[in-house]
Design a protein around this motif. Structure first.
Motif, short mmCIF file in Angstrom:
data_model
loop_
_atom_site.label_atom_id
_atom_site.label_comp_id
_atom_site.label_asym_id
_atom_site.label_seq_id
_atom_site.Cartn_x
_atom_site.Cartn_y
_atom_site.Cartn_z
N GLY A 39 89.10 -27.65 33.18
CA GLY A 39 87.67 -27.54 33.43
C GLY A 39 86.89 -28.69 32.81
N GLY A 40 85.64 -28.41 32.48
CA GLY A 40 84.77 -29.45 31.94
C GLY A 40 84.10 -30.25 33.04
N PRO A 41 83.31 -31.24 32.68
CA PRO A 41 82.63 -32.07 33.69
C PRO A 41 83.66 -32.79 34.57
N THR A 42 83.40 -32.86 35.87
CA THR A 42 84.32 -33.55 36.77
C THR A 42 84.27 -35.06 36.51
N SER A 43 85.35 -35.72 36.88
CA SER A 43 85.42 -37.17 36.69
C SER A 43 84.31 -37.89 37.45
N VAL A 44 84.06 -37.45 38.69
CA VAL A 44 83.06 -38.15 39.50
C VAL A 44 81.66 -37.91 38.95
N SER A 45 81.40 -36.72 38.37
CA SER A 45 80.07 -36.47 37.79
C SER A 45 79.84 -37.34 36.57
N ILE A 46 80.88 -37.53 35.75
CA ILE A 46 80.77 -38.41 34.59
C ILE A 46 80.51 -39.84 35.06
N MET A 47 81.27 -40.29 36.04
CA MET A 47 81.14 -41.66 36.53
C MET A 47 79.74 -41.93 37.07
N ILE A 48 79.22 -41.00 37.86
CA ILE A 48 77.89 -41.20 38.45
C ILE A 48 76.81 -41.15 37.37
N ALA A 49 76.89 -40.18 36.47
CA ALA A 49 75.88 -40.06 35.41
C ALA A 49 75.87 -41.27 34.50
N VAL A 50 77.04 -41.80 34.15
CA VAL A 50 77.12 -43.01 33.32
C VAL A 50 76.49 -44.18 34.05
N THR A 51 76.84 -44.33 35.31
CA THR A 51 76.43 -45.50 36.08
C THR A 51 74.93 -45.54 36.31
N GLN A 52 74.32 -44.38 36.52
CA GLN A 52 72.90 -44.34 36.86
C GLN A 52 72.01 -44.98 35.80
N THR A 53 72.39 -44.87 34.54
CA THR A 53 71.52 -45.38 33.47
C THR A 53 72.24 -46.39 32.59
N PHE A 54 73.27 -47.02 33.10
CA PHE A 54 74.08 -47.88 32.27
C PHE A 54 73.36 -49.16 31.88
N GLU A 55 73.51 -49.52 30.61
CA GLU A 55 72.98 -50.79 30.11
C GLU A 55 74.11 -51.53 29.40
N PRO A 56 74.52 -52.68 29.90
CA PRO A 56 75.64 -53.41 29.28
C PRO A 56 75.32 -53.83 27.85
N ARG A 57 76.34 -53.84 27.02
CA ARG A 57 76.25 -54.34 25.65
C ARG A 57 77.35 -55.38 25.49
N VAL A 58 77.01 -56.63 25.57
CA VAL A 58 78.00 -57.70 25.59
C VAL A 58 78.87 -57.64 24.34
N GLY A 59 80.19 -57.52 24.54
CA GLY A 59 81.12 -57.50 23.43
C GLY A 59 81.06 -56.26 22.56
N HIS B 69 76.78 -54.75 36.78
CA HIS B 69 76.82 -54.60 35.32
C HIS B 69 78.05 -55.21 34.66
N GLY B 70 79.11 -55.42 35.41
CA GLY B 70 80.32 -55.98 34.84
C GLY B 70 81.37 -54.91 34.53
N PRO B 71 82.58 -55.34 34.13
CA PRO B 71 83.70 -54.42 33.92
C PRO B 71 83.53 -53.45 32.77
N GLN B 72 82.57 -53.71 31.88
CA GLN B 72 82.34 -52.76 30.78
C GLN B 72 81.97 -51.38 31.31
N LEU B 73 81.25 -51.33 32.43
CA LEU B 73 80.88 -50.05 33.02
C LEU B 73 82.12 -49.24 33.36
N ARG B 74 83.09 -49.86 33.98
CA ARG B 74 84.32 -49.16 34.35
C ARG B 74 85.07 -48.68 33.10
N ARG B 75 85.09 -49.51 32.06
CA ARG B 75 85.79 -49.11 30.83
C ARG B 75 85.13 -47.90 30.19
N VAL B 76 83.81 -47.90 30.12
CA VAL B 76 83.10 -46.77 29.49
C VAL B 76 83.37 -45.48 30.27
N CYS B 77 83.45 -45.56 31.59
CA CYS B 77 83.80 -44.38 32.39
C CYS B 77 85.20 -43.89 32.02
#
Length: 389
Positions: free
Chosen positions: A253-273, A231-239
């Protein structure tokens, strides 16, 4: 409609965006790197000398060390509120074990291994004026600064598996490598990062209680690396944005970092720019994801639910993600004269580290171009006369 992607990310030497403000700076990176090098140098020889006398092996072996977690994924962010929040660096110790039973090393070795390393690190803490924090079951935690700690989890793998890792590192050193841009790690660590430790398929983790648990942090790291390549580096930035947003809304507390990262990544769609649009999309999907389990077939065949929140907390987190998505959309659908109100709304969501820069809130060129294009007069079509029948 508006766009405000530049509030979150834009390139350039003098870039002052949210992304640059939440990433660890060079001084923090250097300090933590120095700390983990001290840990490695302190433990390497002392563990090797103790492998026969304390751990009962038939010959001495040398442990290996590996950075993992958010510093391996490159998603680490500076905490929003210190204290209680702290930056953390996960630095795993990997022990090549000469005797491997059906489910791992001899059972008694787990407790001895944990006690040995904790005692060695206690000595180092005394020398460095660090603080050893007892009580963690799955790692040894060292507070190295008011704003940071280092977690040291302890792993073991069959000795024979490490031979292939040694060969991989030797090949990497023999080849060429361009270290430009490796701002957080030096040449040696860059080589280590390149080889994937893929041959360590029998990794277990020692616990304070004296148990061996199957655990391979490289599975998540490799899965995420593949998705970033896709997907490109935008995925990492959004995480990173969402982790910093989490820290602003949950001091603890709150959602763990790894849960956020996995949930974002599973359905990520890049938006150029358009990091603003990619972030809005991700928040909307997370508002649904955190209502239930978060599993990933590409990580241990989906065996683990990464959503650690209890049921009421899942609903609260989902609502907050939903509110974030709604307010990002509301901001995007505002008029240009409302940019000050948009900035205020966004800073309420992301905190004071989001730049107060109205120049970064602009008309959305694509939608504006459509609206501003005058309607063209089209000649009426010629309809030939026809006869019925």
């Amino acid at each position: 409609m508006l766009k405000f992607s530049k509030l979150f990310f834009h390139s350039g030497i003098d870039a002052d965006a949210f992304e640059s403000r939440i990433r660890p700076d060079m001084e923090q990176r250097r300090y933590l790197r120095t700390c983990v090098r001290k840990i490695e140098n302190h433990l390497k020889l002392k563990i090797s000398l103790a492998t026969k006398t304390v751990l009962g092996m038939d010959h001495s072996v040398t442990p290996r060390f590996r950075t993992q977690g958010s510093w391996s994924y490159d998603t680490c962010v500076v905490p929003a509120t210190t204290p209680p929040q702290e930056m953390d660096w996960d630095f795993g110790v990997y022990l090549p074990v000469t005797v491997w039973e059906e489910n791992g090393p001899p059972h008694a070795m787990a407790k001895a291994y944990f006690v040995l390393v904790e005692q060695l690190l206690e000595d180092l803490c005394d020398d460095e004026d660090w603080t050893l924090l007892p009580g963690k079951d799955t790692c040894i935690r060292i507070k190295v600064s008011p704003w940071a700690h280092i977690d040291v989890p302890l792993y073991a793998a069959p000795e024979g598996k490490f031979e292939k890792i040694t060969e991989s590192v030797a090949l990497a050193k023999a080849g060429t490598y361009d270290s430009a841009g490796m701002e957080s790690i030096d040449f040696t660590e860059a080589i280590e990062t390149r080889q994937q430790w893929a041959d360590l398929d029998c990794v277990v983790m020692a616990t304070r209680k004296g148990e061996w648990k199957p655990s391979d942090p490289e599975v998540i790291a490799n899965w995420f690396k593949d998705r970033v390549e896709e997907h490109g580096p935008q995925l990492r930035r959004v995480c990173r944005y969402l982790k910093a947003w989490r820290d602003h809304h949950w001091q603890q507390g709150g959602p763990t970092s790894v849960s956020i990262m996995i949930a974002v990544t599973q359905t990520f769609e890049p938006r150029v720019g358009r990091d603003d649009r990619a972030l809005e999309d991700a928040a909307r999907r997370l508002s649904r994801a955190f209502l239930g389990e978060i599993r990933e077939l590409g990580i241990d065949d989906g065996a683990e639910d990464f959503n650690r929140l209890l049921e009421p907390d899942r609903e609260a987190a989902a609502q907050r993600f939903g509110r974030l998505a709604a307010e990002l959309r509301q901001s995007r659908e505002s008029a240009l004269h409302e940019k000050d109100a948009v900035l205020a709304l966004l800073r309420k969501q992301f905190g004071g580290r989001l730049p107060m820069d109205s120049a970064c809130v602009e008309l959305d060129g694509d939608s504006d171009a459509i609206r501003s294009t005058p309607a063209l007069q089209v000649a009426a079509p010629v309809i030939p006369s026809t006869k019925a029948g």
